[in-house]
Write an enzyme that holds these catalytic residues in place. Sequence first.
Site, mmCIF file in Angstrom:
data_model
loop_
_atom_site.group_PDB
_atom_site.id
_atom_site.type_symbol
_atom_site.label_atom_id
_atom_site.label_comp_id
_atom_site.label_asym_id
_atom_site.label_seq_id
_atom_site.Cartn_x
_atom_site.Cartn_y
_atom_site.Cartn_z
ATOM 1 N N GLU A 215 8.760 3.372 5.490
ATOM 2 C CA GLU A 215 7.371 3.307 5.036
ATOM 3 C C GLU A 215 6.683 4.633 5.364
ATOM 4 O OE1 GLU A 215 5.572 1.201 3.364
ATOM 5 O OE2 GLU A 215 6.664 -0.727 3.435
ATOM 6 N N HIS A 253 10.794 2.011 -3.887
ATOM 7 C CA HIS A 253 10.574 0.574 -4.031
ATOM 8 C C HIS A 253 10.303 0.210 -5.489
ATOM 9 C CE1 HIS A 253 8.514 -3.189 -2.086
ATOM 10 N NE2 HIS A 253 9.673 -3.469 -2.641
ATOM 11 N N ASP A 263 5.242 1.758 -5.619
ATOM 12 C CA ASP A 263 5.346 2.731 -4.536
ATOM 13 C C ASP A 263 6.768 3.257 -4.406
ATOM 14 O OD1 ASP A 263 6.036 0.032 -3.468
ATOM 15 O OD2 ASP A 263 6.328 1.102 -1.584
HETATM 16 ZN ZN ZN Z 1 7.109 -0.881 -0.860
#
Ligand code: ZN
Length: 345
Positions: A215, A253, A263
Amino acid sequence: MVVLYACGTSQPARRNVLSRTSPPANQKPANPDNNRNPNQTTFTKPEQITTRKPPEERPVVNTKVERREEPETDNTTAANTSAGYRSPAFYRNITDSIQRVAAKPSYYKITENLFKEMAVVPNPKNPAVNSQWYTTVNFDARKPNFVILHHTAQTSAEQTLFTFSVSRTSVSAHFVVGRDGVTYQMLNEYMRAWHAGRSKWGSITDMNSCSIGIEIDNNGTEPFSDAQISSLIKLLGYLKDKFGIPQANFIGHSDIAPVRKNDPSKYFPWKRLADAGFGYWYDSTNLAEPPADFNALLALRVIGYDITTPASAIQSFKLHFIQNDSSPMLTDYDKKVLYNVYRKY
Ligand SMILES: [Zn+2]
């Protein structure tokens, strides 16, 4: 109301994910104590090894914060730190407290149970095994073969650390890379994080089981900082070397969940990553015309995209490789790019 939400959601969240009370049934670690055969072997919990300096002591906050959807502005945590409500310092403080009170003990308990479950052979629930037990001595652990990149769609790394520290969100990642380049590891790479969700790449439908989730702290509408991308590339190099992950398998993703996710955003520097050996990028010069019978959808499928919803597959491809045009149509130029990328697979 501030809502904590999953990264890169294409559609507005219908509800606060913190309202979930437990992970989906199919994601709960099985209880290894069930049906254990006394003749079977189990591992014992290994000594926890840490080379990190333990976090400095902070005041323990009321653990009720973990059960709240909205921590209140006047709670003692905010008061103790003089941190602004939902500022990075606010999130950092409650995250540190939750880590000490609940998250780290839970982490060790989950890993201990997983170790026990993995050590049990034969599996007592397998009706096909009906002989005595012979064991092999030639094995190691399964390894991740993909890296899935996300943007957090949150406002600070600390907010994301908090989101992944409470069980109700049922989301996690192995690493979080802050805007300032600080990289946090939240889960051992051999463990399965919950970052991909419902997704598909090629014929793989359980991306969480074969991938590492990273992330990247970014709200989705802003460029990524140089320090952040430099740290990310350093991390990717480590993972690529350690697990032998092929260049093609560093993806986003949105690539694996075309209908649901967007994203990392159009600001993500995929070319810079490809130049460093992570993921593919097209050859910007001498783009060849695709042949007359070029089938763009099949090319997307060969690369790995789920083409169940063709328009979404095209949009995901364009978010990654065209970036400045999100329409679900392929221009002649887009087809040249697709043809060029497709031939790398
Ligand atoms: Zn994601």
